[in-house]
Design a protein around this motif. Structure first.
Motif, short mmCIF file in Angstrom:
data_model
loop_
_atom_site.label_atom_id
_atom_site.label_comp_id
_atom_site.label_asym_id
_atom_site.label_seq_id
_atom_site.Cartn_x
_atom_site.Cartn_y
_atom_site.Cartn_z
N TYR A 175 -17.01 4.42 1.57
CA TYR A 175 -16.12 4.22 0.42
C TYR A 175 -16.51 2.95 -0.33
CZ TYR A 175 -13.31 7.21 3.49
OH TYR A 175 -12.87 8.21 4.31
N LEU A 208 -9.76 2.90 -5.07
CA LEU A 208 -10.89 3.67 -4.59
C LEU A 208 -11.75 4.10 -5.77
CD1 LEU A 208 -12.36 5.06 -2.24
CD2 LEU A 208 -10.86 7.04 -2.60
N ASN A 226 -17.88 8.48 6.92
CA ASN A 226 -17.46 8.53 5.53
C ASN A 226 -17.61 7.12 4.98
OD1 ASN A 226 -16.74 11.17 5.90
ND2 ASN A 226 -14.64 10.93 5.18
N TYR A 236 -16.30 7.87 -2.87
CA TYR A 236 -16.41 8.10 -1.44
C TYR A 236 -17.49 9.14 -1.19
CZ TYR A 236 -13.59 12.40 -1.64
OH TYR A 236 -13.10 13.66 -1.91
N LYS A 277 -9.05 9.67 2.74
CA LYS A 277 -8.88 8.93 1.49
C LYS A 277 -7.56 8.18 1.55
CE LYS A 277 -9.65 10.96 -2.37
NZ LYS A 277 -9.67 11.97 -3.44
N LEU A 278 -7.66 6.89 1.77
CA LEU A 278 -6.48 6.06 1.88
C LEU A 278 -5.98 5.63 0.51
CD1 LEU A 278 -7.38 3.64 4.82
CD2 LEU A 278 -5.79 5.54 4.87
#
Lengths: 113, 112
Positions: free
Chosen positions: A34, A46, A32, A49, B99-100
């Motif tokens: 990001y 974020l 994954n 992603y 997803k942090l």
């Protein structure tokens, strides 16, 4: 262990110019990926992603976009930069599981003038 | 919406003392909390992960606790050294795998 490469390390761009930041990953496959942005004195926001080639999810509406043309390559782009796009951009890689820990690249410091 | 907050923007301590950093979460119950260290101009580096059923976890001079009643994690650095000076970030996985969500960080300065 994973190694995340980002370039350039620093970038100064005029308002309205295009942007392309690149991130590549070594030491893992099918990660994954990001993109985060960090404003001065703030936490990590974020931006995008990706769970696979060509699969991009956007977290925040903005004039940035991301692409993943290869398994271990992640690109952040903009057609026209805004002053508010200034910040520290970080690319990260992880497995995506609940216990996933993320490996971060060295970051790109972008200043839009 | 889920929130994760680190109460102190900055913490200053003397060398040799124990530094204690706080991370609070609201509106959700994370199964895991993570702590990262970030040096100026660098990317964060993972330090420790603690699960909700683990009250405490240690790694060398680092200790992390997880209190699901208080909705809080504490991060301790014992016998602190000037080299421990950095920003420390807590993070958790929300509703989506991988997803942090990060807290805003605490800047720790250890004075000689």
């Amino acid at each position: 262990s994973q190694t995340i490469h980002q370039w350039p390390a620093t970038l100064v761009q005029p308002v309205g110019s295009p942007l392309s930041l690149e991130c590549t990953v070594e030491g893992t496959s099918n990660p994954n990926l990001y993109w985060y942005r960090q404003a001065a004195g703030r936490g990590l926001q974020l931006l995008f992603y990706s769970v696979g080639i060509g699969q991009i999810s956007s977290e925040v509406p903005q004039n940035l976009s991301a692409s993943r043309p290869q398994d271990r390559q992640f690109i952040l782009s903009s057609k026209k930069l805004l002053l508010s796009d200034s910040g520290f951009y970080l690319c990260a890689s992880g497995t995506g599981g609940l216990e996933d820990t993320q490996y971060f690249g060295p970051g790109t410091r972008l200043t839009v003038l | 919406s889920q929130k994760i907050e680190q109460n102190s923007e900055a913490l200053n301590i003397q060398e040799g003392k124990t530094a204690t950093l706080t991370c609070n979460y609201t509106n959700y119950s994370p199964a895991y909390l993570q702590w990262y260290r970030q040096d100026p101009g660098r990317g964060p580096v993972f330090l420790l992960l603690i699960r909700e059923n683990e009250k405490e976890k240690r790694k060398e001079r680092l200790k992390v606790t997880f209190d699901t009643t208080l909705k809080q994690s504490l991060f301790h650095i014992t016998a602190s050294q000037p080299a421990d000076s950095a920003t420390y970030l807590c993070a958790s996985v929300g509703t989506s795998y991988g997803k942090l969500t990060f807290g805003q960080g605490t800047i720790l300065t250890v004075h000689p």
